[in-house]
Design a protein around this motif. Sequence first.
Motif, short mmCIF file in Angstrom:
data_model
loop_
_atom_site.label_atom_id
_atom_site.label_comp_id
_atom_site.label_asym_id
_atom_site.label_seq_id
_atom_site.Cartn_x
_atom_site.Cartn_y
_atom_site.Cartn_z
N PRO A 1 5.75 -38.47 40.31
CA PRO A 1 5.66 -38.97 38.94
C PRO A 1 4.69 -40.14 38.83
O PRO A 1 4.22 -40.68 39.85
CB PRO A 1 7.09 -39.42 38.63
CG PRO A 1 7.64 -39.79 39.98
CD PRO A 1 7.03 -38.82 40.95
N ASN A 2 4.39 -40.56 37.60
CA ASN A 2 3.55 -41.73 37.38
C ASN A 2 4.17 -42.95 38.04
O ASN A 2 5.40 -43.14 38.00
CB ASN A 2 3.40 -42.00 35.87
CG ASN A 2 2.48 -41.01 35.21
OD1 ASN A 2 1.49 -40.57 35.79
ND2 ASN A 2 2.79 -40.64 33.97
N GLY A 3 3.31 -43.78 38.65
CA GLY A 3 3.78 -45.02 39.24
C GLY A 3 4.45 -44.88 40.58
O GLY A 3 5.06 -45.83 41.10
N SER A 4 4.33 -43.71 41.20
CA SER A 4 5.00 -43.50 42.49
C SER A 4 4.19 -44.00 43.67
O SER A 4 4.71 -44.10 44.78
CB SER A 4 5.32 -42.01 42.68
OG SER A 4 4.13 -41.23 42.63
N GLY A 5 2.90 -44.32 43.45
CA GLY A 5 2.07 -44.86 44.53
C GLY A 5 1.00 -43.92 45.05
O GLY A 5 0.30 -44.23 46.02
N LYS A 6 0.83 -42.78 44.41
CA LYS A 6 -0.12 -41.76 44.90
C LYS A 6 -1.55 -42.28 44.87
O LYS A 6 -2.29 -42.20 45.87
CB LYS A 6 -0.02 -40.49 44.05
CG LYS A 6 1.37 -39.88 43.99
CD LYS A 6 1.39 -38.56 43.25
CE LYS A 6 0.85 -38.64 41.83
NZ LYS A 6 1.62 -39.57 40.99
N HIS B 1 3.90 -32.59 49.72
CA HIS B 1 4.74 -33.77 49.88
C HIS B 1 5.11 -34.33 48.52
O HIS B 1 4.29 -34.30 47.59
CB HIS B 1 4.00 -34.86 50.67
CG HIS B 1 3.36 -34.37 51.94
ND1 HIS B 1 4.07 -34.22 53.11
CD2 HIS B 1 2.08 -33.97 52.20
CE1 HIS B 1 3.25 -33.77 54.06
NE2 HIS B 1 2.04 -33.62 53.53
N VAL B 2 6.31 -34.85 48.41
CA VAL B 2 6.77 -35.48 47.18
C VAL B 2 6.84 -36.99 47.41
O VAL B 2 7.53 -37.44 48.34
CB VAL B 2 8.15 -34.96 46.75
CG1 VAL B 2 8.58 -35.64 45.45
CG2 VAL B 2 8.12 -33.45 46.57
N MET B 3 6.12 -37.74 46.59
CA MET B 3 6.16 -39.20 46.69
C MET B 3 6.93 -39.76 45.50
O MET B 3 6.63 -39.44 44.34
CB MET B 3 4.75 -39.78 46.73
CG MET B 3 4.72 -41.31 46.79
SD MET B 3 3.06 -42.00 47.01
CE MET B 3 2.88 -41.82 48.77
N VAL B 4 7.91 -40.60 45.80
CA VAL B 4 8.72 -41.26 44.77
C VAL B 4 8.92 -42.71 45.18
O VAL B 4 9.31 -42.99 46.32
CB VAL B 4 10.10 -40.55 44.59
CG1 VAL B 4 10.96 -41.32 43.60
CG2 VAL B 4 9.92 -39.11 44.14
N ASP B 5 8.63 -43.61 44.26
CA ASP B 5 8.89 -45.04 44.49
C ASP B 5 8.29 -45.55 45.80
O ASP B 5 8.93 -46.25 46.57
CB ASP B 5 10.40 -45.31 44.47
CG ASP B 5 10.71 -46.81 44.38
OD1 ASP B 5 9.89 -47.56 43.82
OD2 ASP B 5 11.77 -47.21 44.89
N GLY B 6 7.03 -45.17 46.03
CA GLY B 6 6.31 -45.72 47.17
C GLY B 6 6.60 -45.11 48.52
O GLY B 6 6.17 -45.62 49.55
N ARG B 7 7.34 -43.99 48.53
CA ARG B 7 7.64 -43.32 49.79
C ARG B 7 7.48 -41.81 49.64
O ARG B 7 7.68 -41.28 48.55
CB ARG B 7 9.08 -43.61 50.24
CG ARG B 7 9.39 -45.06 50.55
CD ARG B 7 10.83 -45.19 51.02
NE ARG B 7 11.19 -46.57 51.35
CZ ARG B 7 11.69 -47.43 50.49
NH1 ARG B 7 11.89 -47.06 49.23
NH2 ARG B 7 12.00 -48.66 50.87
N ILE B 8 7.16 -41.15 50.72
CA ILE B 8 7.20 -39.69 50.75
C ILE B 8 8.62 -39.29 51.08
O ILE B 8 9.11 -39.53 52.20
CB ILE B 8 6.20 -39.11 51.76
CG1 ILE B 8 4.76 -39.38 51.28
CG2 ILE B 8 6.43 -37.60 51.96
CD1 ILE B 8 3.68 -38.93 52.23
N VAL B 9 9.31 -38.69 50.11
CA VAL B 9 10.74 -38.44 50.26
C VAL B 9 11.05 -37.02 50.72
O VAL B 9 12.17 -36.75 51.16
CB VAL B 9 11.48 -38.74 48.93
CG1 VAL B 9 11.34 -40.20 48.56
CG2 VAL B 9 10.97 -37.84 47.80
N LYS B 10 10.08 -36.13 50.60
CA LYS B 10 10.32 -34.76 51.06
C LYS B 10 8.99 -34.08 51.32
O LYS B 10 8.01 -34.30 50.59
CB LYS B 10 11.14 -33.96 50.04
CG LYS B 10 11.63 -32.61 50.58
CD LYS B 10 12.65 -31.96 49.64
CE LYS B 10 13.18 -30.67 50.26
NZ LYS B 10 14.21 -30.02 49.40
N SER B 11 8.94 -33.23 52.34
CA SER B 11 7.74 -32.47 52.67
C SER B 11 8.13 -31.01 52.89
O SER B 11 9.25 -30.71 53.32
CB SER B 11 7.05 -33.02 53.93
OG SER B 11 6.63 -34.36 53.73
#
Length: 259
Positions: free
Chosen positions: A35-40, A230-240
Motif C-alpha cells: 500500500p501507499n506509505g509502506s516504504g517501497k 513480496h508484500v511490503m507493509v509498514d517498512g518490512r517485507i511481511v510475506k514472499s
Amino acid sequence: MLKIDNLKVDIEGKKILKGVDLEVGGGEIHVIMGPNGSGKSTLAKVLAGSSEFIVHSGKIIFDKKDLKKLTPDKRAKLGIFLGFQHPVEIPGVSMFGMLRKAKTVSSIKYSVSSKKHTEYKIQNTKSIADLRQQLLEYASSLKLSDDFLRRSLNEGFSGGEKKRSEILQMLVLKPKLVILDEIDSGLDVDGLKIVSSAINQFKKNNPRSSIILITHYARILKYLKPDFVHVMVDGRIVKSGKMKLAQEIEQKGYRFFQL
C-alpha cells in the motif's frame, strides 16, 4: 547478485524501513507490492544511493560489493539503474545528448583495487551514428515519435512518455540491476502492453540482469513472469511467494497482510 540484510532507514527522524531483508539472484524478476506509505519507493531510492535518507543499520551487498558508502554515480557504474516514479524535467538537455553521455560514462569500468586506489578503464563505445540508430529502433518499439530524441529530457512529456522514456534508458544502458518504481502507474492498457513488452525483450537480451519491479497493482503481471512476489507493509517485507501471492492480493487487498 543483491542481498539486503535488516535494512533500517530514517528520514527527518521518521522510521521508514524497519528491517528489510531481500535477496535477488542473477537473472531474476522480483515484484514488491504494498500500500501507499509502506516504504517501497524509499527502498528503491536507498538502493540507488539517495542522500535524503539516513541508513541506520543493515547491509546492502551488490555483486559482492558493499553499497552503503558508494555515491549514486558509482552505484550506476556498477550497473544499478533506477526508473523513477516521477522523472524530473531537464530543459536544454536532449534525450539523445543525455543518453550519449550516459552511455560513454557507463563504458568506464569502475573497480576498487585497494582502499587507497581507484582504477578506471575506458572501454570501447559505439560510434555516435550507431548509437543514434539504436536509439531510434528502441524509440520505435516504444511507440515514441522520431523527434523524441531531440526533445529536452521529460520537458512537456505526457505521463506515458515519461514512463517509456525511463524504459528507453534501461534498454540503452543495459544495467545489471534494474529497479522500476511504479513504472505502470498512469499507463493505459496500450501503454502497459508496450512497456511490458520492452521489459520482456530486455530480459531476453540480458538474461543475467535482474529486475526489481515496485507496484501497487497486479495488472502489469499479466504480461510479465516474476520469479518472486513480496508484500511490503509498514517498512518490512511481511510475506514472499510466487505469482499466486499477487493474485491473493488482488482478491483480499493489503489489509489481510497488516502486521
